[in-house]
Structures are given as C-alpha cells and as structure tokens.
Motif scaffolding. Structure first.
Motif, short mmCIF file in Angstrom:
data_model
loop_
_atom_site.label_atom_id
_atom_site.label_comp_id
_atom_site.label_asym_id
_atom_site.label_seq_id
_atom_site.Cartn_x
_atom_site.Cartn_y
_atom_site.Cartn_z
N GLY A 278 44.90 9.09 34.78
CA GLY A 278 43.82 9.98 34.10
C GLY A 278 43.47 11.06 35.46
N ALA A 279 42.13 11.74 34.99
CA ALA A 279 41.82 12.85 36.02
C ALA A 279 40.28 12.74 35.95
CB ALA A 279 42.57 13.83 35.53
N LYS A 280 39.93 13.46 36.94
CA LYS A 280 38.14 13.78 36.76
C LYS A 280 38.15 15.53 36.91
CE LYS A 280 37.30 9.36 39.49
NZ LYS A 280 38.73 9.09 39.51
N HIS A 281 37.24 15.82 36.23
CA HIS A 281 37.22 17.55 36.42
C HIS A 281 35.86 17.74 36.84
CE1 HIS A 281 35.95 21.44 34.61
NE2 HIS A 281 37.37 21.68 34.39
N ASP B 36 35.07 9.07 35.48
CA ASP B 36 34.18 10.01 36.01
C ASP B 36 33.69 9.68 37.41
OD1 ASP B 36 32.19 11.99 35.71
OD2 ASP B 36 30.45 10.81 34.87
N ILE B 37 32.98 10.80 38.13
CA ILE B 37 32.69 10.40 39.39
C ILE B 37 30.95 10.76 39.42
CG2 ILE B 37 33.61 12.48 40.57
CD1 ILE B 37 34.37 10.72 42.67
N GLU B 38 30.08 10.04 40.15
CA GLU B 38 29.04 10.43 40.68
C GLU B 38 28.98 10.77 42.11
OE1 GLU B 38 25.05 7.56 40.83
OE2 GLU B 38 25.83 7.65 38.84
N ALA C 33 30.83 16.20 38.23
CA ALA C 33 31.77 15.88 37.15
C ALA C 33 31.14 16.19 35.85
CB ALA C 33 32.28 14.70 37.52
N ASP C 34 31.49 17.20 35.21
CA ASP C 34 30.72 17.55 34.05
C ASP C 34 31.25 17.08 32.95
OD1 ASP C 34 33.51 18.72 33.75
OD2 ASP C 34 32.66 21.12 34.07
N ARG C 35 32.32 16.19 32.69
CA ARG C 35 32.58 15.39 31.67
C ARG C 35 33.71 14.21 31.86
NH1 ARG C 35 36.37 20.32 31.07
NH2 ARG C 35 38.43 19.47 31.44
N TRP C 36 33.54 13.22 30.82
CA TRP C 36 34.39 12.11 30.97
C TRP C 36 35.99 12.50 30.46
CZ3 TRP C 36 32.91 7.16 32.43
CH2 TRP C 36 31.85 6.92 32.69
N ASN C 37 36.86 12.25 31.14
CA ASN C 37 38.12 12.51 30.94
C ASN C 37 39.11 11.31 30.76
OD1 ASN C 37 38.99 15.52 32.08
ND2 ASN C 37 37.22 14.52 33.32
#
Length: 249
Positions: A108-111, A49-51, A76-80
């Motif tokens: 991984g990835a961040k959405h 995730d990212i803030e 970032a609307d969800r944990w990936n």
C-alpha cells in the motif's frame, strides 16, 4: 467518515449474525472446529493512514547564515487502498477460544501533504509539497479469536492481538521516512461461514501503531537541505490500517 461507515456496516452485519432464525439446516464440516490445529490462506485489501504530531514554528538557518521562523504542517490527507496476502495457522485452545498466527504481506501507500504556512503563493494560500510514501509491510500478527456458538453454517467472532511489522520499503530522498520496525494493536470482528468443501472467513479489523513510526535520523541524511525543514516539521507518527481479510480454511 469512510472508517466510521465501514465499522457501522460491520457491526450491523455482526449483530444480524448473532440473532439467527429458529430453523436449523444441514451443517457442513461439522467437526472442522474440533481439530487441535489447522491451516489456511488469506487475501484481502487494506486502507493505510498515519497520524502525525507537528512540531509547530521552527527556526531555520538560511543559506546566507541568517535565521527565519517557519511553520510547516504535515497531514496524511486520505486513506490509501492496498492489498494483502498471507497464510494462517490456528490453534484451538477451547471450544470458544483460538490462538491465530497469520504472517501477511501488506502492499500500500500513504499520501502526505505539507502546508507551508509561512511561504504563501500569489493567491495567499500556503505553499504545498506532496509525498507518496509507498509501503510494503511484512506482519506477524498473534491474535486471540473469541467465537460465539455455531448456528447452522455460520459462527460470528471477535478478535484482538498484537502485530509486529517490518517495513521493507527502501529509504529514499523524500521528505519523511518510517522506521523498519513497528508494532500494532489490532481489534476486529468476523464470521466463519461453513461451506461444503471449505470454511470462508471474512474479517474486518483496525490496526493502530503503538510505537513512534517516524525515522528521526532521516532528516540529517537528506542531501537537499531545503527538504530538511519539511522532515523536521513532525515530531512523531503513528500508522493506522483498516484491513478486510478473507480466510480460506
């Protein structure tokens, strides 16, 4: 909510392990922890995730030379979910303290979702843009492991340390990009399970970026000028990871 449940379950398991029954059993690998150094491998999964800190209203110059105020919010609307693999070197400092170095690759990835609060659709909702930010990190964590007394064939512990990471993801023409280098603080808990032929160590840890991970030069490199207002919508970003790891020693 997912992060809170994971930590609640982990704390309950760790508490249960710290309250052993009175009956002792045969101890496997009784001298394995007396070695000055030992090695192992690790596999696991991660949640990324990212803030972001959003800039708020910004003045944008349009193609005709006029200016307009725009408000765009990035989230970032969800944990990936992703997976991790690496190796381990463990140095014994004392009977309850170890220094660990475990180079690891995290895939991984961040959405990300951008909400344009100025431009609305026909239903009156903010227009949205999305970005799937794929990340491949090479990490070099240096951790201290604080272990309890061994009881039968398990031994719970706490860990904490710092984790420099290198982002191998190539730059592209998406809205937001991250820097190559970042450094994380990490803290977690786990338990050593002594099996007949090896030691299995499940561990759950939380990692938080100590530095600003956002690449501030990326906006000026975008060829599509319409994307720049989205890239300029955030002022800083701090990455977060939850990592569930299984060590084999």
């Amino acid at each position: 909510m997912m992060k809170g449940r994971l930590w609640t379950i982990a704390l309950l398991v760790w508490t249960a392990l710290c309250c052993p029954a009175q009956k002792r059993s045969i101890q496997y690998k009784p001298y394995i922890d007396l070695r000055p150094m030992h090695f192992g491998i690790l596999v696991g999964m991660n949640l990324q995730d990212i803030e972001f800190n959003n800039v708020g209203p910004q003045i944008v110059t349009l193609e005709d030379g006029t200016t307009e105020e725009k408000t765009i919010v990035c989230d970032a609307d969800r944990w990936n979910a992703g997976f991790s693999v690496g190796v381990l070197a463990d140095l014994r400092l004392s009977s309850h303290l170890n220094l660990r170095f475990s180079p690891t690759m995290h895939f991984g990835a961040k959405h990300l979702t951008f909400h344009n609060l100025t431009d609305l659709d026909q239903q009156g909702n903010p227009r949205e843009e999305r970005q799937d930010m794929k990340n491949t990190y090479v990490s070099f964590p240096l951790d201290l492991k604080f272990s309890a007394e061994r009881w039968n064939n398990y031994r719970p512990y706490l860990m904490a340390g710092v984790n420099p990471m290198i982002n191998l993801t190539s730059k592209n023409q998406d809205f937001v990009a991250l820097k190559r280098g970042d450094i994380f603080f990490e803290i977690g808990l786990g338990c050593d399970f002594y099996l007949p032929f090896f030691k299995l160590i499940p561990e759950l840890k939380f990692c938080y970026s100590l530095s600003d991970a956002l690449d501030h030069n990326h906006a000026s490199e975008l060829k599509d000028t319409n994307k720049r207002i989205y890239a300029n919508a955030v002022t800083s970003g701090h990455s977060k990871m939850i990592v569930l790891t299984f060590y084999f020693e």
